[in-house]
Design a protein around this motif. Structure first.
Motif, PDB file in Angstrom:
ATOM      1  N   ILE A   1       0.908  -1.298   0.126  1.00 48.62           N
ATOM      2  CA  ILE A   1       0.052  -0.031  -0.097  1.00 48.62           C
ATOM      3  C   ILE A   1       0.810   1.171  -0.178  1.00 48.62           C
ATOM      4  O   ILE A   1       0.634   2.214  -0.664  1.00 48.62           O
ATOM      5  N   PRO A   2       1.918   1.318   0.636  1.00 46.13           N
ATOM      6  CA  PRO A   2       2.854   2.399   0.729  1.00 46.13           C
ATOM      7  C   PRO A   2       2.985   3.173  -0.740  1.00 46.13           C
ATOM      8  O   PRO A   2       3.143   4.332  -0.907  1.00 46.13           O
ATOM      9  N   LEU A   3       3.147   2.347  -1.929  1.00 46.94           N
ATOM     10  CA  LEU A   3       3.247   2.845  -3.276  1.00 46.94           C
ATOM     11  C   LEU A   3       2.023   3.637  -3.471  1.00 46.94           C
ATOM     12  O   LEU A   3       2.237   4.724  -4.567  1.00 46.94           O
ATOM     13  N   LEU A   4       0.796   3.627  -3.009  1.00 53.43           N
ATOM     14  CA  LEU A   4       0.008   4.565  -3.625  1.00 53.43           C
ATOM     15  C   LEU A   4       0.085   5.878  -2.798  1.00 53.43           C
ATOM     16  O   LEU A   4      -0.630   6.974  -3.070  1.00 53.43           O
ATOM     17  N   GLY A   5       0.960   6.047  -1.719  1.00 49.72           N
ATOM     18  CA  GLY A   5       1.174   7.359  -1.060  1.00 49.72           C
ATOM     19  C   GLY A   5       2.463   8.204  -1.742  1.00 49.72           C
ATOM     20  O   GLY A   5       2.527   9.309  -1.252  1.00 49.72           O
ATOM     21  N   ILE A   6       2.901   7.957  -2.885  1.00 47.75           N
ATOM     22  CA  ILE A   6       3.961   8.444  -3.563  1.00 47.75           C
ATOM     23  C   ILE A   6       3.435  10.069  -4.035  1.00 47.75           C
ATOM     24  O   ILE A   6       3.999  11.053  -3.611  1.00 47.75           O
ATOM     25  N   PRO A   7       2.210  10.222  -4.640  1.00 47.45           N
ATOM     26  CA  PRO A   7       1.850  11.408  -4.957  1.00 47.45           C
ATOM     27  C   PRO A   7       1.582  12.304  -3.737  1.00 47.45           C
ATOM     28  O   PRO A   7       2.014  13.503  -3.964  1.00 47.45           O
ATOM     29  N   ALA A   8       1.354  11.800  -2.614  1.00 49.56           N
ATOM     30  CA  ALA A   8       0.929  12.712  -1.468  1.00 49.56           C
ATOM     31  C   ALA A   8       2.308  13.166  -0.934  1.00 49.56           C
ATOM     32  O   ALA A   8       2.643  14.222  -0.301  1.00 49.56           O
ATOM     33  N   CYS A   9       3.608  12.317  -1.197  1.00 53.53           N
ATOM     34  CA  CYS A   9       4.834  12.912  -0.668  1.00 53.53           C
ATOM     35  C   CYS A   9       5.236  14.045  -1.635  1.00 53.53           C
ATOM     36  O   CYS A   9       5.693  14.954  -0.865  1.00 53.53           O
ATOM     37  N   ILE A  10       4.802  14.163  -2.759  1.00 56.53           N
ATOM     38  CA  ILE A  10       5.130  15.360  -3.522  1.00 56.53           C
ATOM     39  C   ILE A  10       4.357  16.474  -2.910  1.00 56.53           C
ATOM     40  O   ILE A  10       4.972  17.606  -3.083  1.00 56.53           O
ATOM     41  N   VAL A  11       3.188  16.478  -2.678  1.00 60.24           N
ATOM     42  CA  VAL A  11       2.318  17.398  -2.268  1.00 60.24           C
ATOM     43  C   VAL A  11       2.898  18.068  -0.904  1.00 60.24           C
ATOM     44  O   VAL A  11       3.163  19.059  -0.867  1.00 60.24           O
TER      45      VAL A  11
END
Length: 378
Positions: A161-171
């Motif tokens: 599931i952590p792979l789904l959080g990559i866009p939030a890292c950029i934000v």
């Protein structure tokens, strides 16, 4: 803060899902309880080794790349576990996940603190902690149950599931100082830590280390402490839910009445709860003991969650605004070192003396930290 919550939610979901599952996977491959304990010891050992380098890495390559790398290293190795259940492969993949988790813990903690003023720090830490606690309520108790009832494939899929959080890292990265902008208080602008500051940070870190010794052991070995899989899920869910509520609510409370006066009562309560826990698990817990088991796990969650936030706030206060990254690294190192050593210590003791004795040892270690809890920072 919403983006940080998404990062915490997805990142810690992958971590929490595999914390009880990876040791169980090693047992499936023929490992004993000592080998199972070694899995999370390696995971969190590499986490600690990574954490002290995270502020430096953020200063060199920026928030977005560092956070995204952490999520990749948390998610991809989870899927690779399906290739082999041998202990060596499990340990290697756990080490890779540990690097990712080390990045996540330090960077996300520091980000949550940097986005608020000091007088709102308790509330911010509480909100962030509530977000990362949700996976502990859902994935940690259900992971082992799903693996035992439905197989390991869905459990390892949840670990990705952590792979789904990559866009939030950029934000998140867009709202924090870039590596080229050295603003006071950021991880790229850490000032030297004197001996007095290091000593002040050592006190909450040792208290945290003791309570996470117990927490790491319970999380790792709960499937082996009970006679029925549903008891494992119920106990971990009670512990995770109460821990999440404690971490959320105690943050605002400390903004009003202070941190130091709450630490000693929580440490004493932890010692008493661990002694009771050791008595309950001296034999595998059966359905007739379900009420006592769930209540004891819930009380342990109260201590576990409360002391996490209290010691974190003590560490940030001791470090000061110019050492946020260092405080985050030290606190997280204490947390993960305790979790790792708890799994290894109790697993090793249990081989010869049983889990009841192993948990009694953790109660004794927490008792040793009572004098530290009574000292108040000037």
């Amino acid at each position: 803060m919403l983006a940080i919550a998404v990062v915490a939610l997805t990142g810690f979901s992958g971590y929490a899902a595999l914390l009880p599952v990876a040791p169980l996977w090693a047992v499936e491959g023929g490992a004993d309880s000592a080998g199972a304990g070694l899995v999370n010891f390696v995971l969190l050992g590499t986490t600690v080794a990574t954490q002290f380098a995270v502020p430096w890495a953020i200063g060199r390559v920026g928030w977005a790349r560092v956070l995204s790398l952490g999520m990749v290293l948390l998610g991809v190795p989870s899927l690779l576990h399906l290739l082999s259940d041998t202990l060596l492969v499990t340990l290697l993949l756990s080490a890779a996940r540990g690097v990712g988790f080390g990045i996540l813990t330090v960077a996300a903690n520091a980000a949550a603190v940097l986005l608020v003023t000091p007088e709102r720090r308790g509330a911010a830490v509480g909100a962030y902690s509530a977000a990362l606690s949700v996976p502990n309520v859902v994935f940690m108790p259900l992971g082992a149950w799903v693996a035992q009832a439905w197989g390991f494939v869905p459990a390892f899929a949840a670990g990705a599931i952590p792979l789904l959080g990559i866009p939030a890292c950029i934000v998140v990265a867009r709202h924090l100082p870039d590596r080229s902008t050295r603003q006071p208080g950021g991880p790229s602008d850490e000032t030297a830590m004197g001996a007095g500051t290091a000593a002040a940070m050592l006190r909450p870190t040792l208290i945290l280390l003791a309570v996470t010794l117990a927490g790491g052991a319970v999380i790792t070995f709960t499937p082996q402490l009970v006679a029925l899989p549903w008891l494992s899920a119920a106990g971990l869910m009670a512990m995770g839910l109460v821990s999440a509520i404690a971490r959320w609510r105690i943050g605002g409370l400390t903004d009003r009445i202070g941190v130091d006066r709450l630490v000693a009562p929580f440490v004493v309560l932890t010692v008493l709860v661990l002694a009771a826990f050791a008595w309950v698990v001296r034999e595998p817990v059966t359905s007739g003991q379900a009420t006592v088991w769930i209540l004891t796990c819930a009380l342990l969650g109260l201590c576990y969650g409360g002391l996490q936030n209290l010691t974190m706030l003590q560490a940030f206060a001791a470090a000061g605004p110019r050492r946020v990254g260092a405080a985050s690294a030290v606190w997280n190192a204490g947390f993960d070192a305790g979790t790792a050593c708890g799994a290894l210590l109790v697993g090793t003791v249990a081989v010869g003396a049983g889990f009841g004795v192993g948990m009694a040892v953790t109660a004794g270690l927490c008792l040793l930290t009572v004098p530290l809890a009574l000292v108040r920072r000037r």
